[in-house]
Structure formats: structure tokens, C-alpha cells
Design a protein around this motif. Sequence first.
Motif, PDB file in Angstrom:
ATOM      1  N   CYS A  46       0.813  -1.213   0.000  1.00  0.00           N
ATOM      2  CA  CYS A  46       0.000   0.000   0.000  1.00  0.00           C
ATOM      3  C   CYS A  46       0.854   1.275   0.000  1.00  0.00           C
ATOM      4  O   CYS A  46       1.540   1.592   0.972  1.00  0.00           O
ATOM      5  N   CYS A  63     -10.730   3.846   2.805  1.00  0.00           N
ATOM      6  CA  CYS A  63     -10.219   3.086   1.660  1.00  0.00           C
ATOM      7  C   CYS A  63     -11.236   2.046   1.188  1.00  0.00           C
ATOM      8  O   CYS A  63     -11.318   1.754  -0.004  1.00  0.00           O
ATOM      9  N   TYR A 112      -6.495  -1.544  -0.850  1.00  0.00           N
ATOM     10  CA  TYR A 112      -7.386  -1.973   0.237  1.00  0.00           C
ATOM     11  C   TYR A 112      -7.686  -3.460   0.140  1.00  0.00           C
ATOM     12  O   TYR A 112      -7.866  -4.002  -0.948  1.00  0.00           O
ATOM     13  N   ALA A 115      -9.013   2.549   7.135  1.00  0.00           N
ATOM     14  CA  ALA A 115      -9.704   1.413   6.514  1.00  0.00           C
ATOM     15  C   ALA A 115     -11.095   1.765   5.968  1.00  0.00           C
ATOM     16  O   ALA A 115     -11.439   1.375   4.850  1.00  0.00           O
ATOM     17  N   ALA A 121      -3.943   3.142  -3.329  1.00  0.00           N
ATOM     18  CA  ALA A 121      -4.099   2.381  -2.082  1.00  0.00           C
ATOM     19  C   ALA A 121      -4.514   0.964  -2.456  1.00  0.00           C
ATOM     20  O   ALA A 121      -5.244   0.766  -3.426  1.00  0.00           O
TER      21      ALA A 121
HETATM   22  S1  SF4 Z   1      -6.623   1.020   4.945  1.00  0.00           S
HETATM   23 FE1  SF4 Z   1      -5.994   2.122   3.123  1.00  0.00          FE
HETATM   24  S2  SF4 Z   1      -4.131   3.216   3.667  1.00  0.00           S
HETATM   25 FE2  SF4 Z   1      -4.487   1.650   5.213  1.00  0.00          FE
HETATM   26  S3  SF4 Z   1      -3.288  -0.094   4.505  1.00  0.00           S
HETATM   27 FE3  SF4 Z   1      -5.381  -0.403   3.787  1.00  0.00          FE
HETATM   28  S4  SF4 Z   1      -5.429   0.495   1.743  1.00  0.00           S
HETATM   29 FE4  SF4 Z   1      -3.573   1.257   2.744  1.00  0.00          FE
END
Ligand code: SF4
Length: 383
Positions: free
Chosen positions: A35, A311, A297, A308, A295
Amino acid sequence: MIATPDQRLDALRGPAPRMHHNARTLAALENNPRCMLRAVLDASGSDKAAIAAHTGYQAPFGQSSFALARGNVFETMVKANGCAELLRVLRETLQLTLPEVGYQDLNDVGGDGRAESRHARTTHLLTAAARGHGSDTLYDHPMLRLVVGGHPVFLEPDLVAFRVDDRFHVVEIKSFPIVDDQAAPAQVRAATTHACAYIIALRAMLAASGIGPESVSDTIVLIAPKDFTNRPTGAFVDARKQVATLTRQLERIQRIGDLVELLPEGLTFDLAADDTGRPQRPAQELAEALDQVPATYYPECLNHCEMAFYCRSRARADGSLDVLGSAVREQLGGVDTVTMALGLARGTLTPNDDQVEMAVALRHAARLRVELHNSPGAAGAAS
Ligand code: SF4
């Protein structure tokens, strides 16, 4: 003038104070190493919880107060009387030979609880022990330090490090149960990822004195309640793979400048807080800034990242299959989005050559679902 990577990172965060890494944030690196959004938010020291809240996606993150209280009670019980219960588990359950035990409480140094003093004392004692001096075996709450992305991070392990057969071992004391010698894999994984950060920090501390990494085992000792009692039991957890992954991620942070160079000029996650700390930046503008950084997710993000909910919403809007988890994504090889999967299942989308087999499987699954839904049993259950 061209900005240095550190200046770019400061600009990403804005004037807000830098958030420092801790064992949990380091462990999260191991959980979602691909990420980029998390990497730049962490490297810039941005306040992910505040950013998520300002975009309207505050995540109820962290342990409940009940779980924390239960964890503290269990830990206190395991460590009472110079770690008497811990020693019993190490000797009886894990069959370790610990003939003599010296216990060192590193919670403070003669009443001085500052991180620097405790770290100096920890370094002195553990380095001496690694060189064969001293008779201590158990070190309660050692203060460790890692340099992450050029910034020192103090890690206060909620743990005991103990020394047997010339190697230090990291002990994690957790309050989730081990039932019939099994614990929930997700909880074990979360516990051991924290311990991996401690293993790396311990190795770094000893390496500064020329002591090799083999002096710290990458097998973690997990102490948890046996079945549903309060009686502690123990298990060994092999953390080699997780330690290797986290080590790679920490090296990646050292190269964060390469990632930052890929970001649009002028990008910032600054909340533009007023004198009272209240963010003034329009939430939509902040969201647009976040959306400029890729990102990755997946559902496990809900367990380890403050961003979280934001995303997940973004991934849903993109129709990304990632919201359904890696198992579903792998099953649907060749299908890129939820919309595409639904189109193939409903027959409203013509599959390309690579998707023909998948389309047959999806249409079959859709038919089964309709039949199940229309069956008398389903109707009865619903009514
Ligand atoms: S919640 Fe979003 S910023 Fe955090 S690790 Fe998962 S994808 Fe990446």
C-alpha cells in the motif's frame, strides 16, 4: 529549488506535529506491504486517524477498554513475583531448561522512567548478557529503539525478553485463549507481527555492538490463557517469514524518496487546523488529495489501519474486487471489477476469450443462487 525527500514529506503532513511509529504501526507495514498510501502517510508522520475522521470515515480503531483491562490483569498475573507463572510455563509447558533465573525490571532506572535512560540501561544489560557477562535471564519491559526512515522510534515492548541457550527470545503475553492447543490464527498473527518489530529492534541494538542477528531468536514465545481459564499456557510461534517481510518493508521506508518522487507536485494532507486544532480544510479537497495516491485496500485493513473505512469506500466506488478479499480475487482471475463479475454472471456482458470459463462458472453460481432463493425452504425461512 528542488525539495529534498524530507521536505516533501514535511509538506505532505503540513505544520502538524509528526506522528511517530510504534510497534503497532510497524507491524501494520508487514500486513499490507503494497500500500503506497499507507507508506507515504506513515513516512510523512501524518495523523491517519485525524485524516480519516475529517473525511467522514473515522474508524473505531484499537482494542476495547474491556479487552485492554483484561489484557493488563492477565499480564500482571503472569509477571507477578518475578515472573513466577511465566517461569512455570517456560519450564513445564515449553520444556525449557532455565536452571537459574535473574530478573531485571526495566520499567525505570532508579525511578527515572525517561525513554532515553531506560534504553541506555537496556542496551548496557542486554549487550553484556550477549557477551556472556551477568546472570540475568528475564528482562521485563526493555526499552528498544529503531531508526525508521531517519527518525528514531522508541519501542516499549509489552513483554519480557528472556535468554536461554545464548539466545534472546521475545515473549508476547496476550489475553486471547489457547483452546486445545489452538489459538485464533488472526489473533496469533497480530500478536506475532508486533513481536517481529521487537526482534528487529533487539537485533539492531546488539548489532551496534558487533553482535550478530543469531543472538536473537525469530521464534516467539506466546503466553496466553489456557482454554477459558486464567491459567497461562505457552506456545512457540515461528516468525521467520514475518520478520523477513517486515525487514524488507523497513528497508523500503529508507527508500521512501523514490515513492515521494512519484507523487504530484504540491500534494498535501494538511488539515489546515485553526488555533483550537479544528481542521479547516474542505473534506472534499482532502479526499481528492488522498485519491491521488494508490491504495491497495483489502478486508484485513479493517484490523490494522485507521484509514480502513475511507479506503473501503474508495475501493467500492472503484468497483475493486479487493473489497471482497484476496481469496475471491484469486478465484475470479481475469475479472477486474465487481461490475464486470456481475455483468458476466447476469449475462449482460460478453466475456472475452480469457473470461469464457469464468463467465460459465459465474452464470452457474448465479442460477444456483436464484434457485436457492426461490426454494420453498428459503421462502419459509424468510417468512
Ligand atoms: S486502509 Fe488504506 S491506507 Fe491503510 S493499509 Fe489499507 S489500503 Fe492502505
